[in-house]
Scaffold this active site. Structure first.
Site, short mmCIF file in Angstrom:
data_model
loop_
_atom_site.label_atom_id
_atom_site.label_comp_id
_atom_site.label_asym_id
_atom_site.label_seq_id
_atom_site.Cartn_x
_atom_site.Cartn_y
_atom_site.Cartn_z
N GLU A 1 -6.66 -7.73 -0.39
CA GLU A 1 -7.11 -7.83 1.00
C GLU A 1 -8.62 -7.57 1.02
O GLU A 1 -9.06 -6.49 0.66
CB GLU A 1 -6.41 -6.80 1.88
CG GLU A 1 -4.90 -6.97 1.91
CD GLU A 1 -4.20 -5.93 2.80
OE1 GLU A 1 -4.89 -5.22 3.56
OE2 GLU A 1 -2.97 -5.83 2.72
N GLU B 1 0.81 -1.22 0.00
CA GLU B 1 0.00 0.00 0.00
C GLU B 1 0.85 1.28 0.00
O GLU B 1 0.90 2.01 1.00
CB GLU B 1 -0.97 0.01 1.18
CG GLU B 1 -2.06 -1.02 1.06
CD GLU B 1 -3.17 -0.84 2.11
OE1 GLU B 1 -2.95 -0.18 3.12
OE2 GLU B 1 -4.26 -1.39 1.89
#
Ligand code: GAL
Length: 666
Positions: free
Chosen positions: A316, A145
């Protein structure tokens, strides 16, 4: 074997080795085929400088591979360890307050630090050399991320030095920079590039063109850092997909630019945390508290599908309550399954849950997993198992979806309007989302694309706003006979954040000959009444005062008679932002004008089409009736709250396989 697969995020370093084997076996029993590991494990891979310990990771890889799992290996560069920071404190990023960020959580590094570039490259090389050829390693995730916790921008000395080089390359001479920015204003002229600092710490707002270029520079730094890792891995692990996990509705760097170097874009889907953290009002947040907003995940799916060379993934997937939003409600039963199927319907190849088991320690101990900390299968785990069973009911190969509408999404517009909002709540992301949501609520499939994407084949092209309309975009538009809808502030700025010489809409005026001679922003409780085809509505946040050509038609006016919606040939220009019902009616009519089939859906019901199948998702409280002549693949003919059904519409009816038929009959 299906094209669709389930995965999970697993942290062998966080559990006793004695648990690994049972974990791997139970993953397989749950229908999971792939496991992502090691993205935060640097302190275990290299406990002290240059001393590598691969034994534990070798054993973890063998255990997982032995159970038949495919492995997504990660570079651990989101978490530089303590010894590295102590050896090179300049790796730490510097915030806009001028303070250096501290060690003790994650993402504390500066993308421009040469020491970190070197160290991150070295650990990436080591991991890639160790596992690049392993038969079970099927893909790589670089870092984790980029930009999470607002870490794209850093104001360190290293960053400023690199910014100066970046400026010199962009402008050639400092004279050109002074002219482009307009530094004569307030006596800000520079004599050399070395005189230019970061745009922080000024008495009042720093020069907007300076701020914009700093953001462009910072975005390029992220791409440069990511690309370095991609190149290292490609060389050492041929044939494996290299991916990165992007975030939901995150716009701090140009994702199109990084995705161009990846095999697949993946993203992390947390519909409940995302709703809590986004701009929605309290009533909207309460309404979708335990389901998420019906367009929130799909906006991201459609965005990342468009920039991904191979089918995108959800890396995710929220499995239960998270820990990081102001409030962290539990998803209603059925929502983990719904979110998973929605991802597949929008084109995902993989849905991977975060995480296998809830950790009883550290920052995320309140974050659910597929299993509880005492190792019982949690609700999300049971729903994952159901999804795995249902995957078997679909054809093994599913073509990618293709939208009938293109929505142009532009990162630079977000940066420009953040720098010059003009009204406290002018949020480009929000308005792009509202247009998208209106299109989805009338049953349309949407592709989200950059402004330089080919637009052929789309009958309707929606541009929520495009701050800088390039000559290239304007000329493609002039040649197109598709229907276009433009939102306000389109063409309102130049590349260096000035007002175009012909006034907004700048280059767009070639096709839409308007002159926006004044704008105003309005407080949330100060709206203007409008009327669209006999229905009252409101103009909110923003109003433009527009001169128009004689052959334009005005579809809606402000109370003082000014034009609020203007049609000129195949272009519709919206000179304000409207309430939800009006926006929906406008998109509905634009789709009809484009010859597209529309369907008014109940709030909360959404449809997605992929490979001749229609997927129905119900985030709301009513129920949706599948057409009686359709063939159900799974789910019920009446799709109730938090339910999913998949059907094949009558026109393309084909023989179902035995399993699907028996489920449909049950
Ligand atoms: C993501 C992150 C994960 C974990 C997760 C919790 O943003 O990539 O490492 O922190 O959120 O929801």
């Amino acid at each position: 074997m299906s094209d669709l697969r389930l995965g999970v995020c697993y942290y062998p370093e966080q559990w006793p080795e004695s648990m690994w084997q049972a974990d791997a076996r139970r993953m397989r029993e749950m229908g999971i085929e792939q496991v992502r590991i090691a993205e935060f494990a640097w302190s275990r891979m290299e406990p002290s400088p240059g001393q590598y310990d691969w034994g534990w990771l070798d054993r973890a890889v063998e255990t997982l591979a032995g159970a038949g799992l495919k492995i997504v290996m990660c570079t651990p560069t989101a978490t530089p360890p303590k010894w590295l920071i102590d050896a090179h404190p300049q790796i730490l990023a510097v915030g806009a307050d001028g303070r250096t960020r501290a060690f003790g959580s994650r993402r504390h590094y500066d993308f421009s630090s040469p020491e970190y570039f070197e160290a991150a490259g070295e650990i990436s090389r080591r991991v890639a050399e160790r596992y690049g050829q392993h038969p079970a390693v099927s893909a790589w995730q670089i870092d984790n991320e980029f930009g999470c916790h607002l870490t794209v921008l850093s104001y360190s000395q290293h960053a400023v030095q690199r910014f100066r080089q970046w400026l010199a390359k962009r402008y050639g001479t400092v004279k050109a920079l002074n002219e482009a920015w307009g530094t004569v204003f307030w006596s800000m002229e520079y004599r050399t590039f070395d005189e230019i600092d970061a745009p922080i710490g000024t008495v009042t707002e720093a020069h907007p063109a300076h701020r914009l270029d700093y953001r462009r520079f910072a975005s390029d730094e992220v791409v440069r850092f990511g690309r370095m890792q991609v190149d290292i891995i490609r060389e050492r692990s041929p044939g494996r997909a290299v991916v990165h996990n992007f975030m939901q509705l995150f716009s701090e760097f140009d994702h199109y630019a990084l995705a161009a170097h990846l095999d697949a874009a993946t993203w992390d889907s947390y519909p409940l945390g995302g709703l809590e953290e986004a701009w929605f009002d309290a009533e909207t947040k309460a309404r979708w508290l335990r389901t998420g907003h019906p367009d929130y995940a799909s906006f991201n799916h459609d965005l990342y599908r468009g920039m991904s060379r191979q089918p995108f993934w959800v890396m995710e997937q929220q499995p239960g309550p998270v820990n990081w939003a102001p409030w962290n409600p539990a998803p209603l039963p059925g929502m983990v399954r719904t979110w998973s199927w929605e991802a597949f319907a929008h084109g995902a190849g993989t849905v991977s849950y975060f995480r296998w088991r809830q950790a009883p320690f550290a920052q995320e101990q309140m974050h659910a997993g597929l299993n509880t900390p005492d190792d019982q299968i949690d609700l999300g785990g049971h729903e994952a198992r159901q999804v795995a069973d249902e995957i078997a009911l679909l054809p093994a190969t599913l073509a990618q979806p293709r939208g009938t509408v293109a929505l142009v999404f532009d990162y630079a517009s977000k940066w420009l309007f953040d720098i010059h909002p003009q009204g406290a709540d002018f949020n480009y992301m929000r308005f792009a989302f509202e247009y998208y949501s209106a299109l989805r609520s009338v049953g349309l499939d949407v592709d989200i694309v950059p402004q330089d994407a080919p637009l052929d084949g789309y009958r309707l092209i929606v541009v929520p706003s495009l701050a800088v309309v390039s000559e290239a975009f304007a000329s493609r538009l002039a040649q197109s006979d598709a229907q276009f809808v433009f939102g306000p502030r389109s063409g309102s700025k130049t590349e260096s954040l000035s007002i175009p010489s012909n006034l907004p809409p700048g280059a767009l005026a070639a096709s839409m000959p308007l002159r926006v001679w004044r704008v105003e922003s309005m407080r949330p409780n100060a709206t203007l009444d409008v009327n669209y085809h006999g229905k009252p509505g409101t103009a909110r946040h923003w109003r433009e005062f527009v001169d128009l050509p004689a052959d334009a038609s005005v579809l809606s006016t402000y109370p003082d008679g000014g034009a609020a919606m203007i049609r000129h040939r195949n272009l519709l220009y919206l000179a304000s932002l409207f309430d939800e019902a009006t926006t929906r009616a406008v998109m509905h009519d634009a789709a009809r004008a484009a010859g597209l089939a529309v369907e008014q859906l109940d709030d909360g019901v959404r449809l997605a089409r992929r490979a001749g199948l229609t997927f129905v998702f119900n985030y709301g409280e009513s129920s949706y009736a599948v057409p009686p002549d359709a063939t159900l693949v799974f789910g019920d003919g009446q799709v109730g709250p938090q339910q999913v059904s998949v059907f094949r519409p009558a026109a393309s009816r084909v023989e179902l396989n035995q399993d699907a038929a028996s489920v449909a009959a049950s």
